[in-house]
Each structure stands twice: as C-alpha cells, then as structure tokens.
Design a protein around this motif. Structure first.
Motif, PDB file in Angstrom:
ATOM      1  N   UNK A  70      36.511  -0.633  82.492  1.00 47.27           N
ATOM      2  CA  UNK A  70      36.042  -0.674  83.877  1.00 47.27           C
ATOM      3  C   UNK A  70      36.574   0.556  84.591  1.00 47.27           C
ATOM      4  N   UNK A  71      35.975   0.865  85.743  1.00 47.89           N
ATOM      5  CA  UNK A  71      36.395   2.020  86.529  1.00 47.89           C
ATOM      6  C   UNK A  71      36.195   1.727  88.003  1.00 47.89           C
ATOM      7  N   UNK A  72      37.037   2.317  88.844  1.00 49.04           N
ATOM      8  CA  UNK A  72      36.884   2.152  90.285  1.00 49.04           C
ATOM      9  C   UNK A  72      35.911   3.166  90.867  1.00 49.04           C
ATOM     10  N   UNK A  73      35.297   3.988  90.026  1.00 41.38           N
ATOM     11  CA  UNK A  73      34.364   5.021  90.486  1.00 41.38           C
ATOM     12  C   UNK A  73      32.936   4.490  90.561  1.00 41.38           C
ATOM     13  N   UNK A  74      32.158   5.038  91.487  1.00 42.75           N
ATOM     14  CA  UNK A  74      30.760   4.638  91.606  1.00 42.75           C
ATOM     15  C   UNK A  74      29.981   4.965  90.344  1.00 42.75           C
ATOM     16  N   UNK A  75      30.307   6.097  89.702  1.00 37.35           N
ATOM     17  CA  UNK A  75      29.654   6.472  88.454  1.00 37.35           C
ATOM     18  C   UNK A  75      30.221   5.615  87.331  1.00 37.35           C
ATOM     19  N   UNK A  76      29.410   4.688  86.826  1.00 38.35           N
ATOM     20  CA  UNK A  76      29.903   3.656  85.916  1.00 38.35           C
ATOM     21  C   UNK A  76      30.316   4.198  84.558  1.00 38.35           C
ATOM     22  N   UNK A  77      29.927   5.426  84.224  1.00 38.45           N
ATOM     23  CA  UNK A  77      30.292   6.019  82.946  1.00 38.45           C
ATOM     24  C   UNK A  77      31.508   6.942  83.053  1.00 38.45           C
ATOM     25  N   UNK A  78      32.123   6.974  84.230  1.00 37.00           N
ATOM     26  CA  UNK A  78      33.289   7.832  84.443  1.00 37.00           C
ATOM     27  C   UNK A  78      34.565   7.000  84.398  1.00 37.00           C
ATOM     28  N   UNK A  79      35.278   7.099  83.270  1.00 38.83           N
ATOM     29  CA  UNK A  79      36.552   6.414  83.087  1.00 38.83           C
ATOM     30  C   UNK A  79      37.718   7.400  83.168  1.00 38.83           C
ATOM     31  N   UNK A  80      37.450   8.574  83.768  1.00 39.52           N
ATOM     32  CA  UNK A  80      38.510   9.551  83.999  1.00 39.52           C
ATOM     33  C   UNK A  80      39.534   8.983  84.966  1.00 39.52           C
TER      34      UNK A  80
END
Length: 338
Positions: A70-80
């Motif tokens: 999961x990620x807190x970013x709007x871009x769901x493929x960004x796990x940076x």
C-alpha cells in the motif's frame, strides 16, 4: 520559482494546463526517527516526516516497489518513500519545543492528509521535449539525498539550488523565495521545497555521501529546464521535487514574546537557522510505471495516461510500524526535538 503558482492556477482553471511531468499528493505515512538511507538499521539522530509506501523500515535494500502493498500517494503504483526533517516551534520565553503540524498543499486530490506534494518533471512546466531528450526512470534500489543538516553558512545554503522557503500569504500566494526561514509570521504557514538533481552517473544506485552519484546542472530555479548532463553523469533522470506546507499559524501570536525578535522555528536536528534543510528519496515505483509516465507528454495532472490512481480515502489507510515508539504528539511546549 513558478512551480506552485503555475500548478495551482492551472488546477483551478486560471491558465492553460501545463505539461511535462507528474504532480501528486502523498498523505503522511509516519513521523519517527528513522532514516534507512543515511542511518540504516538504527534509530536516526533526528525525527523525520515520511510519506509513501509501506515497505518503509529501518533497513531498506533492493526493489522497494516489489515489496510494497500500500502507499499513501495518489499514484497507486508509487511505493517510493520521501522524507524530510520535522519542523519545531521553539518557545522564545521558556525554550521548550512543540512539533509543527503539516497541512495539505493546494490543488491536490480531495482527502490528502498532511503529507507532501511530489513532482517528477521531464523538463519544465511550459514545454515538452521528451522526444528530443529521453528521460530514464530510476532503477530498483536507487536512493539519493539533497542538502545537509551540517550546512551552517549562507554561502553554503545558497549553493544548494532549489532548497528554499516561502512565507505563505495563502496556499496560492507564496510570496518571495528565501534561503532561510521567514523572519516574520506567515499568514498561511511556512512552505519548504526540496529539488533533487537530475543527472545520474549511470552506474551507482547510491554513493558514500548519497549525493555524488548524481549531478545538478541547474544554477537558478529548480523548476527550469536543466542544462545538458556532463560526461561524468550522462543519464538524464526525472527532476524530483518535494513541497511541504508547515502549519505555523498557531504560533504566529507568540513571535512578539521574543526579546530579540528572532524567528522561533528550528528543524528537528536543531541548528541555528534553516540552512540545514535536507531530504531523502528511496525509489519504489512498480515495474515500468514511472518510465511509461516519463515517455508521455501533456501529462501533468492526469497520471500521464498510464498510471493507476487511488482515492485518498484508500491511501490514508496505509500505515507502517512505529519502530522507535516515542511520544511525539502528547505534549505542548515540553518536548525536546528527538
């Protein structure tokens, strides 16, 4: 620097849409003394504000994107993961500290909670040269930093192009850019920006100082088109930028208590000024998602036509373990910065 004013105005329909890059919000993930780039495997010397994917931990190696769920970013493929130091108010009378909260920037997806605004720009905001000069996305395991908490002079701070502050009148009106903290109360908070260099040596995912594998050819505005990369660092990569809005407004009335009139804010590593502002980056996009975005044009707000977005109500559910277990919120004017 035109970034925020141009981007916000475009989002609000005041000017024609800008091009060449991604701009999106990431809600806050965690605030703790962890820095897996500079101090891997141990508690960091100072507190950090961290956003992004849930693979974040005290030690991070390899393909972060493949491990994130999961990620807190709007871009769901960004796990940076993206992080900076934390801002504190230092009471001018009794010398005690209180952590300054973060609030969401303008023109971000509804529901973005605190966090940061993240940019990946190919060139600048007004032209699209992507077919003339390709941009290479970061490889798995890549990391870098900008700035340094040991920066202590004005000359050193000026040399860190793109590490700047603004005293916000509103979230749209940023006012003049400055190298140090504002010297007067800001009606809408203190705005901090961190630009990273865009030229890579093409070989090293990191370097001993976490900066030498990258090279900055920009000499003025961090959002302008960077000059060509040198032979030592020939690979052009996306220009990564963080923007953070620190909500200092609750402390504005207390400035007058200072006998010497000095501004009352310090970073979590203390310091005598804002010169030591710095940031860390850990790449973690899934597969070739970032490369696909960088190969597109006219993609500033729409995910570049290929990146999956998520609702911020989903993003805000993403959490990570509290590795240090410190109480950073349960006090007022009694907490020393960690």
């Amino acid at each position: 620097m035109k970034s925020f004013a141009v981007a916000a105005a475009a989002a609000l329909g005041l000017i024609a849409p800008v091009q060449a890059g991604l701009r999106f919000g990431c809600s806050s993930l965690t605030i703790q003394r962890a820095d897996p780039v500079v101090e891997p495997g141990k508690v960091s010397a100072h507190l950090h504000h961290i956003v992004g994917g849930n693979a974040f931990n005290l030690t991070m190696e390899g393909d972060v994107g493949s491990r994130g769920t999961c990620t807190t970013c709007e871009m769901a493929e960004d796990f940076s993961n993206y992080w900076t130091a934390v801002l504190y108010f230092k009471h001018p009378t009794n010398g005690t500290y209180h952590r300054v909260p973060v609030k969401a920037n303008a023109a971000l997806a509804s529901g973005t909670t605190g966090g940061m605004t993240i940019y990946y720009t190919q060139f600048d905001f007004n032209k699209d040269n992507v077919k003339q000069r390709p941009i290479k996305a970061f490889p798995p395991g890549f990391r870098m930093t900008v700035g340094s908490p040991t920066t202590s002079t004005l000359a050193q701070a000026k040399s860190h192009v793109g590490l700047r502050y603004n005293c916000l009148t509103t979230l749209i009106n940023r006012g003049a850019e400055m190298v140090d903290f504002p010297t007067k109360p800001c009606p809408a908070g203190i705005f901090a920006v961190h630009h990273f260099p865009a030229c890579w040596d093409g070989k090293n995912l990191d370097s001993p100082d976490h900066q030498s594998h990258m090279y900055n050819t920009i000499t003025r505005d961090g959002f302008t088109d960077a000059p060509a990369c040198p032979a030592s660092h020939p690979v052009r990569m996306p220009q990564v930028t963080y923007e953070t809005v620190w909500d200092t407004t609750q402390f504005n009335s207390m400035w007058k208590e200072s006998a010497d009139g000095k501004q009352p804010f310090v970073w979590s590593f203390e310091g005598s000024s804002g010169y030591g502002t710095h940031a860390d980056y850990m790449f973690g996009w899934k597969g070739d998602s970032l490369q696909r975005a960088m190969d597109k044009d006219n993609c500033f707000y729409d995910g570049c036509g290929s990146i999956q977005k998520q609702q911020m109500t989903v993003a805000n559910k993403c959490t990570v373990k509290d590795y240090v277990r410190e109480n950073i919120d349960g006090c007022k004017f009694s907490c020393q910065p960690s």
